[in-house]
Scaffold this active site. Structure first.
Site, PDB file in Angstrom:
ATOM      1  N   TYR A 127      -2.737  -0.731  10.610  1.00 62.72           N
ATOM      2  CA  TYR A 127      -2.698  -1.005   9.167  1.00 62.72           C
ATOM      3  C   TYR A 127      -1.360  -0.567   8.577  1.00 62.72           C
ATOM      4  O   TYR A 127      -0.727  -1.304   7.811  1.00 62.72           O
ATOM      5  CB  TYR A 127      -3.860  -0.278   8.488  1.00 62.72           C
ATOM      6  CG  TYR A 127      -3.923  -0.450   6.992  1.00 62.72           C
ATOM      7  CD1 TYR A 127      -4.430  -1.610   6.424  1.00 62.72           C
ATOM      8  CD2 TYR A 127      -3.500   0.568   6.132  1.00 62.72           C
ATOM      9  CE1 TYR A 127      -4.510  -1.761   5.043  1.00 62.72           C
ATOM     10  CE2 TYR A 127      -3.562   0.429   4.764  1.00 62.72           C
ATOM     11  CZ  TYR A 127      -4.074  -0.740   4.216  1.00 62.72           C
ATOM     12  OH  TYR A 127      -4.150  -0.890   2.856  1.00 62.72           O
ATOM     13  N   SER A 176       0.847  -1.184   0.000  1.00 64.02           N
ATOM     14  CA  SER A 176       0.000   0.000   0.000  1.00 64.02           C
ATOM     15  C   SER A 176       0.884   1.237   0.000  1.00 64.02           C
ATOM     16  O   SER A 176       2.071   1.167   0.373  1.00 64.02           O
ATOM     17  CB  SER A 176      -0.889   0.011   1.254  1.00 64.02           C
ATOM     18  OG  SER A 176      -1.536   1.251   1.428  1.00 64.02           O
TER      19      SER A 176
END
Length: 257
Positions: free
Chosen positions: A153, A140
């Site tokens: 995350y 990501s």
């Protein structure tokens, strides 16, 4: 048909980016195993994309070592080989740092970091047997920068880059490449639900001036699966419209356009 006769596993393949990657691999001639914890969605996705190639749904839990090992054995039993693994399962909790519970932290690490480890460990022996393979981890833009209200995350996705590099050096001598894709503002169900209205349109923050699409990520995943990419390993490919690499002050992008 650049992936003709290849066998691919895509975890989280029932929707969003995973579904787009699965569909792209099928179009390129691969047999694709759509691995998802939601059996109904997995079967629907496999049925939808099975046009020019084969797509098979397998229900499995990436956070379970036993489930991953059983999944890998089933794919090998049905196809006799495993050429490509895309660790695509991703889960995100968005809440302030002090509100993150132990359960939140553990869930993010398990799904986004432990899951790719367990799946790769289960699949790698079959690639080693063949003398080659491709492992692609979906990271990501949060692997490179801090993002608000996403502490667990961000930690998991950052760790995934480190794991990708370590896997590359451990598995490279066996002919296996390990790389990471880093999607940016992609118009996937997970992102669209959090972006909100046009005032907060994340796509406008990129130099390209638009949301990315799941197909943008799928195209990159095809490239990393090709024989032509065999000398690329331990790398991170950002597919983010330039978001991580550039910064404009408020209003500057509008002035450029």
């Amino acid at each position: 048909m650049r992936l003709k006769d290849k066998v691919a596993i895509v975890t989280g393949g029932a929707s969003g980016i995973g579904k787009a990657i699965s569909a792209a691999y099928v179009r390129e001639g691969a047999q694709v195993f759509v691995v998802d914890i939601d059996e109904q969605k997995g079967q629907a996705a496999a049925s939808e994309i099975a046009t020019n190639g084969k797509a098979i749904s397998i229900r499995a839990d990436v956070t379970s070592s036993a489930s991953m090992e059983a999944m890998a054995r089933e794919v090998d039993r049905k196809s006799g080989r495993i050429d490509i693994l895309v660790n695509n399962v991703g889960v995100r909790i968005v809440k302030p740092f002090l509100e993150h519970s132990d359960a939140d932290w553990n869930a993010m690490i398990q799904a986004n970091l432990t899951g790719p480890f367990l799946c790769s460990r289960a699949v790698a022996p079959f690639m080693i047997r063949a003398g080659k393979g491709r492992i692609i981890n979906t990271a990501s833009i949060a692997s490179f920068v801090g993002r608000p209200n996403r502490v667990a995350y961000v930690a998991a996705k950052t760790g995934l880059l480190g794991m990708t590099r370590a896997m590359a050096i451990d598995l490279g001598p066996m002919g296996i490449t390990c790389n990471a894709l880093a999607p940016g503002s992609i118009n996937s169900p997970m992102n669209a639900a959090q972006a909100g209205d046009a005032e907060h349109d994340w796509g406008k923050e990129t130099p390209m001036g638009r949301w990315g699409t799941p197909e943008d990520i799928a195209n990159a995943a095809v490239f990393l699966a090709l024989d032509e990419s065999s000398y690329i390993t331990g790398a991170e490919l950002k597919v983010d419209g330039g978001w991580v690499s550039t910064k404009a002050r408020a209003g500057e992008l509008a002035e450029v356009r």
